[in-house]
Design an enzyme around this catalytic site. Structure first.
Site, PDB file in Angstrom:
ATOM      1  CD  GLU A 172       7.815  -3.084   4.682  1.00  0.00           C
ATOM      2  OE1 GLU A 172       7.506  -2.298   5.595  1.00  0.00           O
ATOM      3  OE2 GLU A 172       7.868  -2.732   3.500  1.00  0.00           O
ATOM      4  CE1 TYR A 209       1.144   0.633   4.371  1.00  0.00           C
ATOM      5  CE2 TYR A 209       0.722  -1.717   4.180  1.00  0.00           C
ATOM      6  CZ  TYR A 209       1.292  -0.656   4.850  1.00  0.00           C
ATOM      7  OH  TYR A 209       2.009  -0.882   5.994  1.00  0.00           O
ATOM      8  N   GLY A 210       2.142   1.162   0.002  1.00  0.00           N
ATOM      9  CA  GLY A 210       2.984   2.352   0.109  1.00  0.00           C
ATOM     10  C   GLY A 210       4.162   2.321  -0.832  1.00  0.00           C
ATOM     11  CB  THR A 211       7.751   2.932  -0.157  1.00  0.00           C
ATOM     12  OG1 THR A 211       7.961   1.935   0.849  1.00  0.00           O
ATOM     13  CG2 THR A 211       7.481   4.284   0.484  1.00  0.00           C
ATOM     14  CG  LEU A 212       7.189  -2.609  -0.439  1.00  0.00           C
ATOM     15  CD1 LEU A 212       6.649  -3.721   0.450  1.00  0.00           C
ATOM     16  CD2 LEU A 212       8.564  -2.962  -0.980  1.00  0.00           C
TER      17      LEU A 212
END
Length: 115
Positions: free
Chosen positions: A73, A6-9
């Site tokens: 993570e 949901y973000g930087t990936l």
């Protein structure tokens, strides 16, 4: 293993390279049970009784990739935990996991539904 990012990936984001060679299954949206907070350079997903449907992507990843994502993570130091997440159709069947932020969220701004 299927994971929801949901973000930087996500594709086009700064850490998308960690998913190189894995299978993109499509864009996805969570059930409205979560919030996303701004941790500075990255978001953190948390459970919320006042939740939103968070936008992201669903990927099929192999075990070596999953181990690398777990390291990235910081599961070993307790920054995030990987656990099952509820998604809306068409990705609402079977097990899908996401990375949940475990840090203190007091004072962190809300990101809305999309990073």
């Amino acid at each position: 293993m299927r994971v929801f990012v949901y973000g930087t990936l996500k594709r086009g984001q700064c850490r998308a390279r960690f998913l190189t060679g894995q299978q993109f299954l499509g864009e996805g949206r969570t059930a409205p049970n979560y919030r996303m907070v701004n941790c500075g350079e990255y978001p953190g997903l948390i459970d919320s009784s006042n939740g939103l449907a968070i936008e992201g992507e669903v990927w099929e990843v192999d075990q070596p990739c999953l181990a690398e994502l777990d390291r990235e993570e910081c599961l070993d130091v307790g920054l995030y935990a990987r656990r099952q997440i509820q998604l809306q159709a068409p990705h609402n069947q079977g097990e899908i996991e996401a990375y949940f932020y475990l840090g203190d969220v007091r004072g962190l701004p809300d990101c809305g539904s999309c990073w």
